[in-house]
Scaffold this motif. Structure first.
Motif, mmCIF file in Angstrom:
data_model
loop_
_atom_site.group_PDB
_atom_site.id
_atom_site.type_symbol
_atom_site.label_atom_id
_atom_site.label_comp_id
_atom_site.label_asym_id
_atom_site.label_seq_id
_atom_site.Cartn_x
_atom_site.Cartn_y
_atom_site.Cartn_z
ATOM 1 N N LEU A 113 -54.716 -44.928 41.909
ATOM 2 C CA LEU A 113 -56.203 -44.499 40.896
ATOM 3 C C LEU A 113 -56.856 -44.586 42.109
ATOM 4 O O LEU A 113 -56.797 -45.148 42.989
ATOM 5 N N TRP A 114 -57.332 -43.568 41.337
ATOM 6 C CA TRP A 114 -59.030 -42.553 42.881
ATOM 7 C C TRP A 114 -59.777 -42.232 41.802
ATOM 8 O O TRP A 114 -59.692 -41.672 40.607
ATOM 9 N N ILE A 115 -61.050 -42.718 42.774
ATOM 10 C CA ILE A 115 -62.471 -42.016 42.474
ATOM 11 C C ILE A 115 -62.756 -41.208 43.764
ATOM 12 O O ILE A 115 -62.271 -41.668 44.489
ATOM 13 N N ALA A 158 -66.587 -41.092 30.053
ATOM 14 C CA ALA A 158 -65.831 -41.296 30.622
ATOM 15 C C ALA A 158 -64.629 -40.304 30.249
ATOM 16 O O ALA A 158 -64.301 -40.134 29.424
ATOM 17 N N ALA A 159 -64.737 -39.936 31.401
ATOM 18 C CA ALA A 159 -62.895 -38.988 31.478
ATOM 19 C C ALA A 159 -61.937 -38.789 32.703
ATOM 20 O O ALA A 159 -62.569 -39.707 33.823
ATOM 21 N N ALA A 160 -60.650 -39.376 32.328
ATOM 22 C CA ALA A 160 -59.138 -39.495 33.195
ATOM 23 C C ALA A 160 -57.960 -38.352 32.871
ATOM 24 O O ALA A 160 -58.469 -37.956 32.232
ATOM 25 N N GLY A 161 -57.275 -38.995 33.900
ATOM 26 C CA GLY A 161 -56.191 -37.584 34.032
ATOM 27 C C GLY A 161 -55.665 -37.783 35.173
ATOM 28 O O GLY A 161 -56.058 -38.177 36.008
ATOM 29 N N PRO A 162 -54.578 -37.128 36.089
ATOM 30 C CA PRO A 162 -53.716 -36.639 37.304
ATOM 31 C C PRO A 162 -54.804 -36.356 37.121
ATOM 32 O O PRO A 162 -55.651 -35.713 38.092
ATOM 33 N N GLY A 169 -47.865 -38.429 39.460
ATOM 34 C CA GLY A 169 -48.003 -39.615 38.554
ATOM 35 C C GLY A 169 -49.790 -40.447 38.786
ATOM 36 O O GLY A 169 -49.243 -41.606 38.062
ATOM 37 N N ASP A 170 -50.069 -40.049 40.169
ATOM 38 C CA ASP A 170 -51.244 -40.864 40.005
ATOM 39 C C ASP A 170 -51.873 -40.381 39.339
ATOM 40 O O ASP A 170 -52.422 -39.529 39.133
ATOM 41 N N GLY A 171 -53.284 -41.540 39.214
ATOM 42 C CA GLY A 171 -54.574 -41.236 38.293
ATOM 43 C C GLY A 171 -55.961 -40.978 39.130
ATOM 44 O O GLY A 171 -56.411 -41.294 39.600
ATOM 45 N N GLU A 172 -56.267 -40.852 38.049
ATOM 46 C CA GLU A 172 -58.285 -40.276 38.526
ATOM 47 C C GLU A 172 -59.163 -40.458 37.322
ATOM 48 O O GLU A 172 -59.050 -40.064 36.168
ATOM 49 N N PRO A 186 -52.541 -33.816 27.044
ATOM 50 C CA PRO A 186 -52.348 -35.404 26.490
ATOM 51 C C PRO A 186 -52.614 -35.339 27.604
ATOM 52 O O PRO A 186 -52.346 -37.339 28.024
ATOM 53 N N ASP A 187 -52.266 -35.258 29.548
ATOM 54 C CA ASP A 187 -52.336 -35.899 30.742
ATOM 55 C C ASP A 187 -53.532 -36.151 30.487
ATOM 56 O O ASP A 187 -54.320 -36.799 31.190
ATOM 57 N N TYR A 188 -55.079 -36.140 29.818
ATOM 58 C CA TYR A 188 -56.395 -36.186 29.896
ATOM 59 C C TYR A 188 -56.916 -36.576 28.561
ATOM 60 O O TYR A 188 -56.541 -36.803 27.830
ATOM 61 N N ALA A 189 -57.642 -37.815 29.229
ATOM 62 C CA ALA A 189 -58.304 -38.844 28.140
ATOM 63 C C ALA A 189 -60.157 -38.144 28.368
ATOM 64 O O ALA A 189 -60.434 -38.884 29.595
ATOM 65 N N ILE A 190 -60.934 -38.157 27.032
ATOM 66 C CA ILE A 190 -62.550 -38.709 27.310
ATOM 67 C C ILE A 190 -63.240 -39.318 26.876
ATOM 68 O O ILE A 190 -62.087 -39.601 25.387
#
Length: 180
Positions: A132-134, A79-83, A94-97, A62-66
């Motif tokens: 947010l981070w990349i 695109a993919a994102a999560g903690p 709590g930071d996202g990437e 649940p903490d990730y999404a594509i």
């Protein structure tokens, strides 16, 4: 007979999309970076990183999404994102990437990469503003300019390892943006 313009759409991938995600992740990574690596290192990396099994785990969490970018029903980007999992001392709970953002060359330059990124940003901030981070390859100047337009700044670096190859990656951060 008229040629209809291609129809693009963005949707969140579900667990049943794991084979599709594995395929588009592999195709976009190889198209973008495949020339940088010895074939055996590239093959081992994509078999591990973009396996159907690994995508199933990510899509189940649940903490990730594509998100998939589709043109006429066929995936042309994702695109993919999560903690945040980047190796930087300022990363906080709590930071996202943004973990991945790739669009096949054939579907670039139509603004859909930016729309895909906007979709991911909205998802990452669904519970409110957060840092947010990349991670981005140090020689991917186009991506660095793109993320810079969204307020991301370089704050560090690390090695991204593909087999025996160590890529110099930059760590980008954007502090929580509060609108209003």
């Amino acid at each position: 007979m008229t040629n209809a313009a291609p129809k693009f759409s963005i949707r969140r991938a579900g667990v049943d999309d794991a084979p599709l995600v594995a395929d588009i992740a592999t195709r976009t990574f190889v198209e973008t970076f495949g020339h940088l690596y010895p074939p055996e290192d590239l093959q081992a990396f994509v078999l591990d990183s973009y396996s159907v099994e690994k995508q199933t785990v990510i899509l189940s969490h649940p903490d990730y999404a594509i998100f998939l970018l589709e043109r006429d029903g066929a995936a042309v980007g994702h695109a993919a994102a999560g903690p945040c999992g980047l190796p930087h001392p300022d990363v906080a709970a709590g930071d996202g990437e943004l973990k991945r953002l790739y669009v096949l060359r054939e579907a670039q330059n139509g603004g859909w990469g930016a729309r895909l990124f906007d979709t991911v940003l909205e998802w990452l901030q669904r519970d409110g503003p957060r840092t947010l981070w990349i991670g981005v390859w140090s020689e991917n100047f186009g991506a660095q300019r793109f993320y810079g337009r969204y307020g991301f700044e370089q704050v560090g670096h690390y090695d991204f390892i593909v087999g025996d190859t160590r890529d110099h990656e930059f760590i980008l951060r954007r502090d929580a943006v509060v609108s209003g």
